[in-house]
Write a protein that holds these residues in place. Structure first.
Motif, short mmCIF file in Angstrom:
data_model
loop_
_atom_site.label_atom_id
_atom_site.label_comp_id
_atom_site.label_asym_id
_atom_site.label_seq_id
_atom_site.Cartn_x
_atom_site.Cartn_y
_atom_site.Cartn_z
N ASN A 181 8.52 -0.15 3.01
CA ASN A 181 9.17 -0.64 4.17
C ASN A 181 10.34 -1.47 3.99
O ASN A 181 11.42 -1.40 4.69
CB ASN A 181 8.17 -1.68 5.06
N SER B 128 7.77 6.23 9.42
CA SER B 128 6.42 6.29 9.84
C SER B 128 5.55 7.46 9.85
O SER B 128 4.55 7.67 9.58
CB SER B 128 6.31 5.65 11.26
N LYS C 143 4.92 8.59 6.17
CA LYS C 143 4.09 8.02 5.52
C LYS C 143 2.69 8.61 5.75
O LYS C 143 1.77 8.75 4.66
CB LYS C 143 3.91 6.49 6.18
#
Length: 865
Positions: free
Chosen positions: A781, A849, A852
């Motif tokens: 992140n 996101s 991931k």
């Protein structure tokens, strides 16, 4: 369809998500182009219809033509319709109660004229013979003279004129108010003929009749048989085609037929994009070029990125085609064919969505605009073949340009490089080298993020390019909107009131009480009371406006000083407090009884007739605390006498209610009641004006109420129609430009999201590798955040300078017709900087996101794309 094209279609079907993203990107681009073209056409259509509703439809007016000349005009190839019109003159209204309107004004039209000009019949019928007339309903309601249909009226018809010693006789028309000085009528009425008419109907107050006009409108009839060698009329012509050649054509016809004067309806013609002003032409053409260039670059950027990313994703597919014998031309045509398929789907949908979006917008804003500004026409969706054709052509050209470079790149991909996917990422130690400063200040994650960007410069540059284009689009359109408003204000009278009530000379207690009564009338929403005096001040050449320093004004200089006309205004306490607060002036200084201090309006706007420009400039170059001596010139002896000193308490470009921008060599100063009283102690002239300015919900009704109670020395000047038209134009231009900004912002955000999302998606192997060697979710992140910062900084380093260049080009385009200083829109620049980082961060976080959730093994194999 050949085998390569079949494989292209099959690949597009298999990669539905990528194909859909590309189609959506092109649809947005086409919709934007269609919406902008339609918005412009609809805007000009609205303004045309409103102008026709207000002042009639005509393009060229030939003045004082005889029957032979009229026949030549009718036979002219360019003529579509001919309206005969004539101002027959004025006639005294016997028994009229409104001293400001003592006349009837007789205007004549032929049958075609009743169709082309906005004449609203209230009852009865329109005239059909030379001895028939219709009367304005205001004659009975305002003038208190009652007529009935069928009445016969005998009128002494003539003209208004004024004789001045040593000067030619001056004649007046409906746009000239009654000429009164020191409560005495200075104009005279010259009788020319007497005629008897029959009243056949009544009409509503025509919109072309100024509220200060001294005559009530009377409409009569004229036709071709009534025109002779000495009994001439005007011919207003509606043309078959409206284009730039109409000026030369009309002048040539007038010269050929010996017609002395020809006039053009420039108010209407400008909405056709036609003007005889070369400066305005250059403004329109250069602005169009800049704006269309910005639109096309934005569209190309969106579509190009979509196709460039598509080619990156298809690199393995194209390599496989090479391995089985596909030529460079076939691979290139494969990309062009994909563009053709995308365009075939996207262009019709984009046009439909663009038209639908504008249509829905008009449905929502029509009622708001009509209620707020009293428009008589709706903003309707106007679609012309040319606007659709332009949208199609621009879209096709845009798609071709957007596919050309990716197609060339595709043609050069070798089978081995494509299958191994080594074309996008080529590593050398020098290429990914980063500064030690980055790691020391921002940490390991920032260094990895920067190396990631350096590893794949093409995708990084594509994203930065998208951001740069977005910044340029937003700032260019914001700047265009702000300067267009400024230009519009310069070209208008900048009237900020509806009605002016004035008293010349000293105010009596009765006048003061009457002002209070007028201010309390039911429809009045705001008032401002003021007094004004006029004087002279000799200003040093270092402080005068730069335009006055030219040789044209040198002969007026004396001892290095220029004589300024000074208007000193006293505004009431309530408005002065609010005005002082709004500009940051010290109110206590303004009411200081020991010293006269005033607020100086140091910025003026005026029309330079020689340069044919609207100019905004500094009226005076001064500082707060500076003083000037005011003097009064005796017109008989031409001697000046000093009557006071005024200190500059503040300098501003904001005008209080009732004060209009002064011209070159003039200066407006706002003082308090205490300051004015000090000046009046030595002011020997009787040229003091007491003024009351009003804003009203119904200015016509308010004017009628004032006319009933005002004395003969009080004059009413109603300017609400001009003010209303200015407000209409301002709001409509705001709708147009803010709609444009909304479209630009939408395409910019879509562009950024599409580019970053797809770019992140293509880096699945890269992220999987980092995870496989131990990068934590927190570190991941952090790396994404730093990449967002790098994207933002880089895009701003390129985007802001490019935006400034584009803004300056827009500014230079406007300078062909206007003159004002160049200033950057700092607030919009701050918005753009914040928006860049917010949009990039959201796009990066949203995309990452999704990444991931990907399986590391599948991503490393890159089989899931």
């Amino acid at each position: 369809m050949n085998i390569v094209n079949k494989l292209t279609v099959r690949h597009m079907k298999l990669n539905k998500r990528r194909t859909l993203v590309t189609i959506i990107g092109v649809i947005i681009s086409v919709a934007m182009i269609t919406a902008v073209a339609t918005l412009f056409v609809s805007f000009t259509d609205l303004m045309k219809r409103q102008e026709m509703k207000d002042n009639g439809e005509w393009h060229v007016l030939y003045k004082d033509v005889n029957k032979k000349q009229l026949e030549a005009i009718e036979k002219d190839d360019a003529t579509k319709k001919v309206v005969l019109t004539r101002d027959a003159g004025y006639a005294p209204l016997k028994g009229g109660q409104n001293k400001s309107k003592p006349y009837l004004f007789i205007k004549q039209y032929n049958a075609q004229g009743f169709k082309q000009f906005p004449i609203e019949l209230e009852k009865g019928r329109l005239p059909k013979a030379a001895n028939e007339v219709v009367l304005s309903d205001r004659i009975s309601t305002d003038g208190k003279v009652n007529f009935n249909i069928g009445d016969s009226i005998t009128l002494d018809i003539g003209e208004r004129e004024m004789k001045l010693p040593g000067q030619p006789i001056k004649k007046f028309g409906q746009n000239d108010p009654l000429q009164i000085e020191n409560e005495k009528l200075t104009e005279t009425f010259k009788k020319l003929t007497t005629k008897t008419y029959t009243v056949v109907g009544f009409i509503k107050l025509p919109k072309w009749e100024p509220t200060w006009a001294p005559g009530y409108t009377v409409i009569g009839y004229i036709d071709k048989s009534m025109i002779g060698a000495s009994n001439k009329a005007d011919a207003a012509v509606v043309l078959k085609k409206v284009n730039g050649s109409l000026y030369s054509h009309a002048k040539a016809l007038a010269k050929k037929e010996n017609i002395k004067s020809v006039k053009f309806n420039n108010e209407l013609l400008r909405y056709y994009g036609v003007t005889s002003d070369p400066g305005l032409k250059r403004t329109l053409f250069s602005l169009t070029a800049v704006i269309m260039g910005v639109i096309i670059i934005g569209s190309v950027s969106l579509i190009y990125n979509a196709f460039a990313i598509s080619v990156s994703e298809r690199s393995r597919h194209l390599g496989m085609l090479s391995s089985v014998g596909a030529t460079r031309r076939q691979k290139q045509n494969s990309v062009f064919f994909e563009g053709f398929i995308i365009g075939l789907i996207s262009i019709p949908l984009g046009i439909i969505f663009g038209l639908a979006g504008i249509g829905v917008t008009f449905l929502f804003i029509n009622s708001v605009i009509q209620d707020a500004l009293g428009l008589d026409v709706n903003w309707r969706l106007t679609v012309t073949p040319y606007s659709i054709l332009i949208a199609c052509v621009v879209s096709i050209v845009t798609i071709f340009i957007s596919t050309y470079l990716p197609a060339r790149k595709a043609s050069k991909i070798s089978a081995i490089d494509a299958i191994r996917q080594t074309t996008d990422i080529k590593l050398t130690s020098k290429k990914v080298k980063t500064s030690k400063f980055v790691r020391k200040v921002f940490g390991f994650e920032a260094e990895v993020g920067l190396k990631n960007l350096k590893r794949n410069k093409r995708r990084y540059q594509a994203t930065v390019f998208s951001l740069v284009i977005s910044i340029v689009l937003f700032l260019a359109v914001s700047f265009f909107n702000a300067n267009l408003k400024k230009s519009l204000v310069l070209s208008q009278e900048n009237i900020n009131f509806d009605i002016q009530v004035s008293v010349n000379g000293k105010m009596t207690k009765a006048d003061e009480e009457l002002f209070k009564s007028i201010a309390q009338l039911g429809d009045v929403t705001d008032t401002s009371e003021m007094r004004s005096i006029e004087g002279i001040a000799w200003i040093h050449k270092d402080s005068i406006a730069k335009e006055l320093k030219t040789k044209d004004y040198q002969d007026q200089m004396k001892n290095g000083k220029y004589p300024y006309n000074i208007m000193v205004y006293e505004i009431d306490e309530q408005h002065l407090k609010a005005y002082a607060k709004s500009i940051g002036a010290d109110y206590a200084q303004l009411i200081n009884p020991k010293r006269v201090s005033g607020i100086v309006i140091d910025t003026i706007s005026y029309q330079d007739m020689q340069a044919k420009k609207y100019v905004e400039t500094k009226a005076i170059h001064a500082k707060v605390g500076q003083s000037i001596d005011l003097s009064l010139m005796d017109p008989n002896t031409e001697k000046t006498e000093r009557f006071g000193e005024v200190t500059f308490a503040a300098l501003t470009d904001q005008l209080p209610m009732g004060v209009s921008s002064s011209g070159l060599g003039n200066l407006n100063i706002i003082v308090s009641k205490q300051g004015m009283n000090q000046l009046l102690k030595k002011y020997t002239s009787d040229g003091i004006s007491s003024l009351l300015y009003l804003k009203s919900k119904d200015p016509i009704k308010t004017q009628e109420a004032i006319e009933k109670i005002k004395p003969s020395n009080m004059y009413v000047y109603n300017v609400f129609r001009g003010r209303q038209q200015e407000e209409q134009m301002m709001l409509l231009m705001s709708v147009f430009t803010y709609g444009f900004i909304a479209l630009m912002t939408a395409i910019s955000v879509a562009n950024i999201l599409n580019t970053i999302t797809t770019s992140i998606s293509l880096r699945k192997r890269e992220f999987a590798m980092l995870k496989s060697i131990g990068m934590t979710p927190k570190g991941f992140n952090k790396m994404i955040h730093y990449e967002s910062i790098f994207y933002g900084i880089k895009s701003l380093l390129y985007g802001l300078p490019v935006s400034i260049v584009v803004m300056y080009l827009i500014y230079r385009s406007l300078m062909n017709s206007f003159s004002f200083g160049f200033s950057l829109p700092w607030l919009e620049i701050v918005y753009a900087i914040l928006a860049v980082f917010i949009i990039v961060s959201i796009a990066m976080l949203y995309s990452s996101s999704k990444v991931k959730k990907e399986n590391i093994i599948d991503s490393l194999k890159q089989e899931s794309i």
